[in-house]
Write a protein that holds these residues in place. Structure first.
Motif, PDB file in Angstrom:
ATOM      1  N   VAL A 173      39.443  49.181  37.113  1.00 20.32           N
ATOM      2  CA  VAL A 173      38.849  48.453  38.231  1.00 20.32           C
ATOM      3  C   VAL A 173      39.389  47.027  38.282  1.00 20.32           C
ATOM      4  CG1 VAL A 173      36.671  47.505  39.110  1.00 20.32           C
ATOM      5  CG2 VAL A 173      36.788  49.873  38.345  1.00 20.32           C
ATOM      6  N   ASN A 174      39.572  46.407  37.123  1.00 18.24           N
ATOM      7  CA  ASN A 174      40.115  45.051  37.059  1.00 18.24           C
ATOM      8  C   ASN A 174      41.536  45.011  37.638  1.00 18.24           C
ATOM      9  OD1 ASN A 174      40.297  42.282  36.272  1.00 18.24           O
ATOM     10  ND2 ASN A 174      41.331  42.913  34.405  1.00 18.24           N
ATOM     11  N   PHE A 175      42.351  45.977  37.274  1.00 22.34           N
ATOM     12  CA  PHE A 175      43.734  46.024  37.759  1.00 22.34           C
ATOM     13  C   PHE A 175      43.782  46.237  39.276  1.00 22.34           C
ATOM     14  CE2 PHE A 175      47.527  48.642  38.690  1.00 22.34           C
ATOM     15  CZ  PHE A 175      48.490  47.685  38.435  1.00 22.34           C
ATOM     16  N   ILE A 176      43.033  47.203  39.770  1.00 21.31           N
ATOM     17  CA  ILE A 176      43.015  47.486  41.211  1.00 21.31           C
ATOM     18  C   ILE A 176      42.454  46.290  41.979  1.00 21.31           C
ATOM     19  CG2 ILE A 176      42.063  49.005  43.005  1.00 21.31           C
ATOM     20  CD1 ILE A 176      44.137  50.387  41.291  1.00 21.31           C
ATOM     21  N   GLY A 177      41.417  45.672  41.445  1.00 24.98           N
ATOM     22  CA  GLY A 177      40.829  44.502  42.100  1.00 24.98           C
ATOM     23  C   GLY A 177      41.799  43.334  42.177  1.00 24.98           C
ATOM     24  N   THR A 178      42.554  43.115  41.120  1.00 22.45           N
ATOM     25  CA  THR A 178      43.541  42.036  41.133  1.00 22.45           C
ATOM     26  C   THR A 178      44.621  42.296  42.173  1.00 22.45           C
ATOM     27  OG1 THR A 178      43.137  41.578  38.804  1.00 22.45           O
ATOM     28  CG2 THR A 178      45.203  40.769  39.725  1.00 22.45           C
ATOM     29  N   LEU A 179      45.088  43.531  42.258  1.00 18.85           N
ATOM     30  CA  LEU A 179      46.090  43.863  43.277  1.00 18.85           C
ATOM     31  C   LEU A 179      45.536  43.677  44.687  1.00 18.85           C
ATOM     32  CD1 LEU A 179      47.820  47.053  41.844  1.00 18.85           C
ATOM     33  CD2 LEU A 179      48.659  44.706  41.853  1.00 18.85           C
ATOM     34  N   ALA A 180      44.281  44.052  44.897  1.00 11.24           N
ATOM     35  CA  ALA A 180      43.664  43.902  46.215  1.00 11.24           C
ATOM     36  C   ALA A 180      43.519  42.437  46.593  1.00 11.24           C
ATOM     37  CB  ALA A 180      42.302  44.590  46.241  1.00 11.24           C
ATOM     38  N   VAL A 181      43.107  41.599  45.657  1.00 16.89           N
ATOM     39  CA  VAL A 181      42.958  40.173  45.946  1.00 16.89           C
ATOM     40  C   VAL A 181      44.308  39.546  46.255  1.00 16.89           C
ATOM     41  CG1 VAL A 181      42.382  37.948  44.876  1.00 16.89           C
ATOM     42  CG2 VAL A 181      40.818  39.866  44.672  1.00 16.89           C
ATOM     43  N   LEU A 182      45.328  39.876  45.472  1.00 19.69           N
ATOM     44  CA  LEU A 182      46.655  39.323  45.743  1.00 19.69           C
ATOM     45  C   LEU A 182      47.201  39.793  47.087  1.00 19.69           C
ATOM     46  CD1 LEU A 182      48.289  39.526  42.220  1.00 19.69           C
ATOM     47  CD2 LEU A 182      47.583  37.483  43.452  1.00 19.69           C
ATOM     48  N   LYS A 183      46.979  41.056  47.439  1.00 22.11           N
ATOM     49  CA  LYS A 183      47.429  41.561  48.734  1.00 22.11           C
ATOM     50  C   LYS A 183      46.699  40.856  49.859  1.00 22.11           C
ATOM     51  CE  LYS A 183      47.916  45.568  51.646  1.00 22.11           C
ATOM     52  NZ  LYS A 183      47.642  46.967  51.879  1.00 22.11           N
ATOM     53  N   PHE A 184      45.401  40.636  49.690  1.00 22.86           N
ATOM     54  CA  PHE A 184      44.629  39.969  50.734  1.00 22.86           C
ATOM     55  C   PHE A 184      45.118  38.543  50.951  1.00 22.86           C
ATOM     56  CE2 PHE A 184      41.111  37.263  52.046  1.00 22.86           C
ATOM     57  CZ  PHE A 184      40.819  37.843  53.265  1.00 22.86           C
ATOM     58  N   PHE A 185      45.362  37.808  49.880  1.00 24.15           N
ATOM     59  CA  PHE A 185      45.786  36.426  50.046  1.00 24.15           C
ATOM     60  C   PHE A 185      47.226  36.312  50.520  1.00 24.15           C
ATOM     61  CE2 PHE A 185      42.113  35.371  47.321  1.00 24.15           C
ATOM     62  CZ  PHE A 185      41.502  34.514  48.218  1.00 24.15           C
ATOM     63  N   ARG A 186      48.029  37.339  50.322  1.00 26.40           N
ATOM     64  CA  ARG A 186      49.404  37.286  50.823  1.00 26.40           C
ATOM     65  C   ARG A 186      49.482  37.677  52.296  1.00 26.40           C
ATOM     66  NH1 ARG A 186      54.928  39.703  48.297  1.00 26.40           N
ATOM     67  NH2 ARG A 186      56.258  38.876  49.917  1.00 26.40           N
ATOM     68  N   VAL A 238      41.344  34.987  36.296  1.00 23.59           N
ATOM     69  CA  VAL A 238      40.296  35.999  36.473  1.00 23.59           C
ATOM     70  C   VAL A 238      40.761  37.352  35.930  1.00 23.59           C
ATOM     71  CG1 VAL A 238      38.997  37.298  38.217  1.00 23.59           C
ATOM     72  CG2 VAL A 238      39.173  34.819  38.380  1.00 23.59           C
ATOM     73  N   ASN A 239      42.032  37.675  36.115  1.00 21.54           N
ATOM     74  CA  ASN A 239      42.574  38.915  35.557  1.00 21.54           C
ATOM     75  C   ASN A 239      42.545  38.865  34.034  1.00 21.54           C
ATOM     76  OD1 ASN A 239      43.807  41.386  35.300  1.00 21.54           O
ATOM     77  ND2 ASN A 239      45.839  40.641  35.766  1.00 21.54           N
ATOM     78  N   SER A 240      42.910  37.741  33.447  1.00 23.66           N
ATOM     79  CA  SER A 240      42.842  37.590  31.991  1.00 23.66           C
ATOM     80  C   SER A 240      41.402  37.678  31.500  1.00 23.66           C
ATOM     81  CB  SER A 240      43.439  36.249  31.569  1.00 23.66           C
ATOM     82  OG  SER A 240      44.793  36.196  31.889  1.00 23.66           O
ATOM     83  N   PHE A 241      40.472  37.115  32.273  1.00 16.66           N
ATOM     84  CA  PHE A 241      39.059  37.192  31.936  1.00 16.66           C
ATOM     85  C   PHE A 241      38.613  38.657  31.887  1.00 16.66           C
ATOM     86  CE2 PHE A 241      34.516  36.932  32.834  1.00 16.66           C
ATOM     87  CZ  PHE A 241      34.125  35.912  31.973  1.00 16.66           C
ATOM     88  N   GLY A 242      39.032  39.427  32.880  1.00 15.60           N
ATOM     89  CA  GLY A 242      38.687  40.850  32.914  1.00 15.60           C
ATOM     90  C   GLY A 242      39.271  41.615  31.742  1.00 15.60           C
ATOM     91  N   THR A 243      40.489  41.275  31.354  1.00 20.97           N
ATOM     92  CA  THR A 243      41.116  41.936  30.211  1.00 20.97           C
ATOM     93  C   THR A 243      40.367  41.609  28.923  1.00 20.97           C
ATOM     94  OG1 THR A 243      43.255  41.854  31.312  1.00 20.97           O
ATOM     95  CG2 THR A 243      43.267  42.186  28.935  1.00 20.97           C
ATOM     96  N   LYS A 244      39.949  40.376  28.793  1.00 18.22           N
ATOM     97  CA  LYS A 244      39.179  39.986  27.607  1.00 18.22           C
ATOM     98  C   LYS A 244      37.799  40.658  27.600  1.00 18.22           C
ATOM     99  CE  LYS A 244      41.495  35.580  26.905  1.00 18.22           C
ATOM    100  NZ  LYS A 244      42.585  35.844  27.823  1.00 18.22           N
ATOM    101  N   ILE A 245      37.226  40.862  28.765  1.00 19.27           N
ATOM    102  CA  ILE A 245      35.952  41.581  28.850  1.00 19.27           C
ATOM    103  C   ILE A 245      36.138  43.036  28.382  1.00 19.27           C
ATOM    104  CG2 ILE A 245      34.266  42.535  30.471  1.00 19.27           C
ATOM    105  CD1 ILE A 245      33.685  39.687  29.869  1.00 19.27           C
TER     106      ILE A 245
END
Length: 98
Positions: A67-80, A34-41
């Motif tokens: 927003v993509n970077f912050i969102g990825t960090l938030a998702v990883l923090k939530f799942f950890r 999903v992070n790679s998808f956001g980068t390609k977008i």
């Protein structure tokens, strides 16, 4: 013409990344896809803005990248930690032991 071919290549890469996001064997593979998808977008927005003659699309692409970077960090923090804010698990354990 060359930029149009690059845009078409980006669309193919988006499709492949989307398949990886759906079929990823683990959660972290899916988050990475999903992070790679956001980068390609971001690249696609910038290329489409260049093709359309709208340089202000670059500002939108940069904002989306942030927003993509912050969102990825938030998702990883939530799942950890299963928590996005508030008291950490260490603080909660200390409170329950009192």
């Amino acid at each position: 013409m060359m930029l149009a071919a690059a845009t078409a290549g980006l669309l193919v890469a988006l499709l492949i990344t989307l398949v990886r996001a759906i079929a990823g064997p683990s959660l972290y593979d899916r988050v990475l896809a999903v992070n790679s998808f956001g980068t390609k977008i971001v690249l696609l927005i910038a290329a489409m803005g260049f093709l359309a003659g709208r340089p202000d699309f670059l500002d939108i692409a940069l904002l989306y990248a942030l927003v993509n970077f912050i969102g990825t960090l938030a998702v990883l923090k939530f799942f950890r930690y299963r928590n996005l804010g508030g008291a950490s698990s260490i603080e909660r354990k200390a409170e329950t032991q009192r």
